[in-house]
Motif scaffolding. Structure first.
Motif, PDB file in Angstrom:
ATOM      1  N   TYR A 169      32.461  50.878  34.254  1.00 30.38           N
ATOM      2  CA  TYR A 169      32.553  49.487  34.497  1.00 30.38           C
ATOM      3  C   TYR A 169      33.996  49.353  35.094  1.00 30.38           C
ATOM      4  CZ  TYR A 169      34.634  48.235  29.949  1.00 30.38           C
ATOM      5  OH  TYR A 169      35.858  48.273  28.858  1.00 30.38           O
ATOM      6  N   ARG A 170      34.046  48.558  36.088  1.00 29.26           N
ATOM      7  CA  ARG A 170      35.640  47.949  36.028  1.00 29.26           C
ATOM      8  C   ARG A 170      35.583  46.297  36.441  1.00 29.26           C
ATOM      9  NH1 ARG A 170      33.535  50.657  41.139  1.00 29.26           N
ATOM     10  NH2 ARG A 170      32.886  49.195  42.650  1.00 29.26           N
ATOM     11  N   VAL A 171      36.497  45.720  36.178  1.00 31.40           N
ATOM     12  CA  VAL A 171      36.653  44.357  36.077  1.00 31.40           C
ATOM     13  C   VAL A 171      37.761  43.939  37.166  1.00 31.40           C
ATOM     14  CG1 VAL A 171      37.246  41.944  34.799  1.00 31.40           C
ATOM     15  CG2 VAL A 171      36.256  44.462  33.801  1.00 31.40           C
ATOM     16  N   LYS A 172      37.175  42.881  38.168  1.00 37.41           N
ATOM     17  CA  LYS A 172      38.371  42.047  39.085  1.00 37.41           C
ATOM     18  C   LYS A 172      38.355  40.721  39.000  1.00 37.41           C
ATOM     19  CE  LYS A 172      39.624  42.288  43.933  1.00 37.41           C
ATOM     20  NZ  LYS A 172      39.296  42.861  45.322  1.00 37.41           N
ATOM     21  N   GLN A 173      39.403  40.123  38.650  1.00 36.97           N
ATOM     22  CA  GLN A 173      39.625  38.772  38.586  1.00 36.97           C
ATOM     23  C   GLN A 173      40.010  38.138  39.976  1.00 36.97           C
ATOM     24  OE1 GLN A 173      40.642  37.148  34.720  1.00 36.97           O
ATOM     25  NE2 GLN A 173      41.074  35.128  35.629  1.00 36.97           N
ATOM     26  N   ILE A 174      39.352  36.865  40.448  1.00 32.92           N
ATOM     27  CA  ILE A 174      39.875  36.325  41.496  1.00 32.92           C
ATOM     28  C   ILE A 174      39.940  34.912  41.378  1.00 32.92           C
ATOM     29  CG2 ILE A 174      39.790  35.782  43.898  1.00 32.92           C
ATOM     30  CD1 ILE A 174      38.025  38.330  44.219  1.00 32.92           C
ATOM     31  N   GLY A 175      41.335  34.291  40.754  1.00 29.15           N
ATOM     32  CA  GLY A 175      41.027  32.894  40.428  1.00 29.15           C
ATOM     33  C   GLY A 175      40.402  32.896  38.978  1.00 29.15           C
ATOM     34  N   THR A 176      39.269  31.918  38.894  1.00 25.34           N
ATOM     35  CA  THR A 176      38.517  31.616  37.717  1.00 25.34           C
ATOM     36  C   THR A 176      37.337  32.425  37.806  1.00 25.34           C
ATOM     37  OG1 THR A 176      37.390  29.805  38.865  1.00 25.34           O
ATOM     38  CG2 THR A 176      39.609  29.237  37.548  1.00 25.34           C
ATOM     39  N   TYR A 177      37.082  33.279  38.927  1.00 29.17           N
ATOM     40  CA  TYR A 177      36.062  34.129  38.927  1.00 29.17           C
ATOM     41  C   TYR A 177      36.337  35.613  38.711  1.00 29.17           C
ATOM     42  CZ  TYR A 177      34.409  30.084  41.458  1.00 29.17           C
ATOM     43  OH  TYR A 177      33.932  28.598  41.871  1.00 29.17           O
ATOM     44  N   ILE A 178      35.369  36.055  37.892  1.00 29.81           N
ATOM     45  CA  ILE A 178      35.303  37.465  37.449  1.00 29.81           C
ATOM     46  C   ILE A 178      34.390  38.393  37.973  1.00 29.81           C
ATOM     47  CG2 ILE A 178      35.646  39.125  35.236  1.00 29.81           C
ATOM     48  CD1 ILE A 178      36.662  36.273  33.900  1.00 29.81           C
TER      49      ILE A 178
ATOM     50  N   VAL B 109      32.597  42.001  37.645  1.00 35.59           N
ATOM     51  CA  VAL B 109      32.177  43.064  36.686  1.00 35.59           C
ATOM     52  C   VAL B 109      31.320  44.011  37.108  1.00 35.59           C
ATOM     53  CG1 VAL B 109      31.665  43.958  34.335  1.00 35.59           C
ATOM     54  CG2 VAL B 109      32.702  41.609  34.477  1.00 35.59           C
ATOM     55  N   THR B 110      31.631  45.269  37.689  1.00 39.46           N
ATOM     56  CA  THR B 110      30.872  46.162  38.278  1.00 39.46           C
ATOM     57  C   THR B 110      30.587  47.329  37.277  1.00 39.46           C
ATOM     58  OG1 THR B 110      31.825  45.774  40.567  1.00 39.46           O
ATOM     59  CG2 THR B 110      30.543  47.738  40.294  1.00 39.46           C
ATOM     60  N   ILE B 111      29.206  47.445  37.060  1.00 41.09           N
ATOM     61  CA  ILE B 111      29.112  48.412  35.829  1.00 41.09           C
ATOM     62  C   ILE B 111      27.762  49.308  36.485  1.00 41.09           C
ATOM     63  CG2 ILE B 111      27.176  47.072  35.212  1.00 41.09           C
ATOM     64  CD1 ILE B 111      27.674  47.930  32.417  1.00 41.09           C
ATOM     65  N   TRP B 112      27.810  50.823  36.151  1.00 42.59           N
ATOM     66  CA  TRP B 112      27.066  51.787  36.669  1.00 42.59           C
ATOM     67  C   TRP B 112      27.040  52.784  35.748  1.00 42.59           C
ATOM     68  CZ3 TRP B 112      31.950  51.147  38.003  1.00 42.59           C
ATOM     69  CH2 TRP B 112      32.766  52.227  38.080  1.00 42.59           C
ATOM     70  N   TYR B 113      25.836  53.733  35.847  1.00 39.14           N
ATOM     71  CA  TYR B 113      25.708  54.887  35.158  1.00 39.14           C
ATOM     72  C   TYR B 113      25.617  56.105  35.625  1.00 39.14           C
ATOM     73  CZ  TYR B 113      23.513  57.391  31.025  1.00 39.14           C
ATOM     74  OH  TYR B 113      23.283  58.338  30.240  1.00 39.14           O
ATOM     75  N   VAL B 114      26.285  57.056  35.123  1.00 39.69           N
ATOM     76  CA  VAL B 114      26.402  58.684  35.510  1.00 39.69           C
ATOM     77  C   VAL B 114      25.760  59.286  34.641  1.00 39.69           C
ATOM     78  CG1 VAL B 114      28.129  60.512  36.332  1.00 39.69           C
ATOM     79  CG2 VAL B 114      28.520  58.019  36.616  1.00 39.69           C
TER      80      VAL B 114
ATOM     81  N   VAL C 139      26.579  44.434  39.936  1.00 39.36           N
ATOM     82  CA  VAL C 139      27.820  43.426  40.029  1.00 39.36           C
ATOM     83  C   VAL C 139      27.207  42.280  39.375  1.00 39.36           C
ATOM     84  CG1 VAL C 139      29.332  42.141  41.289  1.00 39.36           C
ATOM     85  CG2 VAL C 139      28.533  44.405  42.054  1.00 39.36           C
ATOM     86  N   ILE C 140      27.989  41.877  38.237  1.00 38.38           N
ATOM     87  CA  ILE C 140      28.024  40.490  37.397  1.00 38.38           C
ATOM     88  C   ILE C 140      29.146  39.570  37.691  1.00 38.38           C
ATOM     89  CG2 ILE C 140      27.826  39.652  35.320  1.00 38.38           C
ATOM     90  CD1 ILE C 140      27.187  42.533  34.177  1.00 38.38           C
ATOM     91  N   VAL C 141      28.841  38.622  38.232  1.00 41.74           N
ATOM     92  CA  VAL C 141      29.625  37.281  38.416  1.00 41.74           C
ATOM     93  C   VAL C 141      29.993  36.374  37.493  1.00 41.74           C
ATOM     94  CG1 VAL C 141      30.621  35.678  40.418  1.00 41.74           C
ATOM     95  CG2 VAL C 141      29.464  38.076  41.178  1.00 41.74           C
ATOM     96  N   LEU C 142      31.118  36.266  36.941  1.00 35.11           N
ATOM     97  CA  LEU C 142      31.233  35.264  35.900  1.00 35.11           C
ATOM     98  C   LEU C 142      32.534  34.157  36.348  1.00 35.11           C
ATOM     99  CD1 LEU C 142      31.855  37.854  33.121  1.00 35.11           C
ATOM    100  CD2 LEU C 142      29.678  36.815  33.477  1.00 35.11           C
ATOM    101  N   GLU C 143      32.306  32.888  35.810  1.00 35.64           N
ATOM    102  CA  GLU C 143      33.176  32.109  35.908  1.00 35.64           C
ATOM    103  C   GLU C 143      34.071  31.722  34.645  1.00 35.64           C
ATOM    104  OE1 GLU C 143      34.073  27.510  38.037  1.00 35.64           O
ATOM    105  OE2 GLU C 143      32.092  28.256  37.409  1.00 35.64           O
ATOM    106  N   ARG C 144      35.344  31.700  34.687  1.00 37.98           N
ATOM    107  CA  ARG C 144      35.776  31.168  33.319  1.00 37.98           C
ATOM    108  C   ARG C 144      35.967  29.760  33.078  1.00 37.98           C
ATOM    109  NH1 ARG C 144      39.432  34.125  30.037  1.00 37.98           N
ATOM    110  NH2 ARG C 144      39.772  35.853  31.438  1.00 37.98           N
ATOM    111  N   VAL C 145      35.540  29.242  32.093  1.00 35.12           N
ATOM    112  CA  VAL C 145      35.480  27.902  32.062  1.00 35.12           C
ATOM    113  C   VAL C 145      36.499  27.450  30.588  1.00 35.12           C
ATOM    114  CG1 VAL C 145      33.103  27.715  32.711  1.00 35.12           C
ATOM    115  CG2 VAL C 145      33.328  28.194  30.196  1.00 35.12           C
TER     116      VAL C 145
END
Length: 510
Positions: free
Chosen positions: A153-162, A164-169, A207-213
């Motif tokens: 997985y990798r995590v990228k944050q843009i402002g309050t939005y996060i 998370v891209t996850i995959w399986y090999v 891809v999972i899109v989250l918002e930090r509250v």
């Protein structure tokens, strides 16, 4: 010797057209594409040709262009000749490099790495005459760098939005895709999209899109049938704040009309502005010089003159310097017809830093006997204003403005209140609080009273180390000291104490 390439093809079958091509589990992608050419229709050919062209991949098989910007138009007759050549064995397969170029344009680098590694291993395993280990050159060649097998997985944050891209090999051709059993996010974040559901198969990038509250640490837990993954998100960082004070000097002898705009330099965003101070030739501070003093945009301030005056005046503006655009400042407005008071609220997620007022009358060519006796933060979300004076037989619109700073991390906003009628200033002694805006209510019985100035204390000679504001007002009769009033300050508290207020004012002459 035949070799099972099922697991290698799985890496790239998430692409619809490639999935259609790679039907055989016994062939790699090159061979699958070659076999597909033998039987596909002219319409299928045009479809895959367009697909390759969109990916900007150029390659040619013999005399027949397939894909890429250099490809020309191919007639159906030319295509039939090409297909005949394929079936007769006169057209060679695509090279590994051509396939790697194609696949790398269509899927992520991580999956591409896994595909190349898988093909290399399969090719080595399918060699009819493997080299004798005894005669292998010494030193042995460097091993091929393989992918990270299992969950990635990798995590990228843009402002309050996060994101998370996850995959399986997969580990090998018999390794099955993981299936979701439970998906959990802590209360400090909210899942907006891509929220994994029970029994979901992770057979491609997701891809999972989250918002930090909430600024505190956050946790994401995903339980699969074969493993569990915990992703920790650090506490939301609060960028530093740099505040510049501006003094805007107006000489209204040079203006026609009654609405004037001041624009701050690029990179500055307004936190608050203050009513104007006018000095007449007698030296007396006069009220009622403005009908409006309000933010137009995040870096523009408007004033509306009350009739015509010959004397100069100035206003004060506090602004945040934000050249990297890390902070969002928004202006909110609420208007009321023929009302002597009005309120304006900011949206959730913002911190109230200042406000503004505008009184719009039908006739702006004469001076109106109107004063502003309330201009203050009523609570942490609301800016309030109130006017007084000669308002009979008139039509007007009263507009209130509220300035909000988008909250980040543990940044806090505070409202400080003083009911001390014996002093004209209001000092903030808490070193954690940085004053950014001021407000005032006059409660005496004078029919026409007006707030005439709110000035940072540290800009007054002799008070350089004092934090807070000085307040001035104008009663028509009696002494200002006889008034009853309440003073307000809006302030910010940075979790890292990283708010820098520039000591001096920057002068703008209009």
């Amino acid at each position: 010797m035949d070799c099972d390439f099922r697991d290698c093809n799985d890496f790239i079958k998430s692409i619809p057209i490639i999935n259609e091509i790679t039907q055989s589990t016994q062939l790699n992608f090159q061979s699958s594409l070659h076999e597909w050419f033998k039987s596909m229709s002219f319409e299928d050919y045009k479809k895959i040709k367009t697909f390759f062209a969109d990916l900007e991949v150029d390659f040619f098989v013999e005399f027949m262009p397939v894909g890429g910007g250099a490809s020309g138009e191919t007639t159906e007759e030319e295509y039939r000749n090409f297909q005949r050549a394929v079936n007769e064995g006169r057209i060679s397969k695509l090279s590994d490099q051509q396939v790697y170029t194609l696949v790398s344009k269509a899927i992520s680098p991580e999956v591409m790495s896994a595909y190349k590694f898988c093909v290399a291993k399969k090719t080595e395993a399918c060699t009819h005459n493997p080299p004798d280990p005894v005669n292998r050159p010494n030193p042995a060649p460097e091993p091929t760098e393989g992918p990270n097998y299992g969950i990635n997985y990798r995590v990228k944050q843009i402002g309050t939005y996060i994101n998370v891209t996850i995959w399986y090999v997969p580990y090998n051709e018999t390794d099955s895709w993981p299936i979701v059993e439970n998906f959990y996010v802590s209360e400090s974040v909210k899942c907006l999209s891509g929220c994994l559901k029970e029994k979901t198969k992770l057979d491609s990038e997701h891809v999972i899109v989250l918002e930090r509250v909430d600024p505190k640490e956050a946790t994401i837990v995903i339980d699969f049938d074969k493993t569990s993954v915990t992703i920790q998100l650090e506490r939301d960082k609060v960028p530093p704040i740099k505040i510049q004070r501006f003094r805007v000097n107006y000489n209204i002898n040079e203006f026609s009309g009654n609405l004037l705009t001041c624009t701050l330099p690029n990179g500055y965003k307004i936190l608050s502005g203050y009513k104007a101070t006018l000095m007449e030739t007698s030296g007396r501070v006069t009220g009622g010089i403005l009908l409006g003093c309000f933010p137009k945009t995040s870096n523009e301030w408007n004033i509306r003159l009350n009739g015509v005056s010959k004397a100069p005046f100035y206003i004060s503006i506090n602004a945040i310097y934000d050249p990297l655009n890390e902070w969002e400042i928004k202006t909110f407005k609420n208007s009321a017809k023929n009302s002597t008071s009005s309120n304006c609220e900011i949206e959730d997620g913002y911190i109230l830093t200042g406000g503004g007022i505008d009184i719009s009358l039908n006739d702006d060519s004469i001076r109106h006997e109107i004063g502003v006796h309330a201009f203050y933060p009523r609570d942490k979300k609301t800016w309030a204003v109130a006017i007084n004076g000669q308002l009979t037989n008139q039509e007007w619109e009263l507009s209130t403005y509220a300035i909000g700073l988008k909250k980040k991390g543990n940044l806090e906003g505070q409202i400080n209140i003083s009911n001390d009628n014996q002093t004209w200033d209001f000092q903030v002694n808490d070193r954690n609080l940085i004053p950014v805006g001021g407000g005032f209510i006059l409660e005496d019985s004078d029919p026409l009273r007006d707030i005439t100035g709110i000035t940072p204390l540290d800009l007054i000679p002799g008070s350089e180390n004092t934090r807070g504001f000085a307040f001035s007002w104008n009663p028509i009769r009696g002494l200002a000291a006889d008034s009853v009033f309440t003073k307000y300050i809006t302030s910010l508290k940075h979790p890292e104490m990283d708010i820098n207020v520039i000591p001096e004012e920057s002068i703008i002459n209009i």
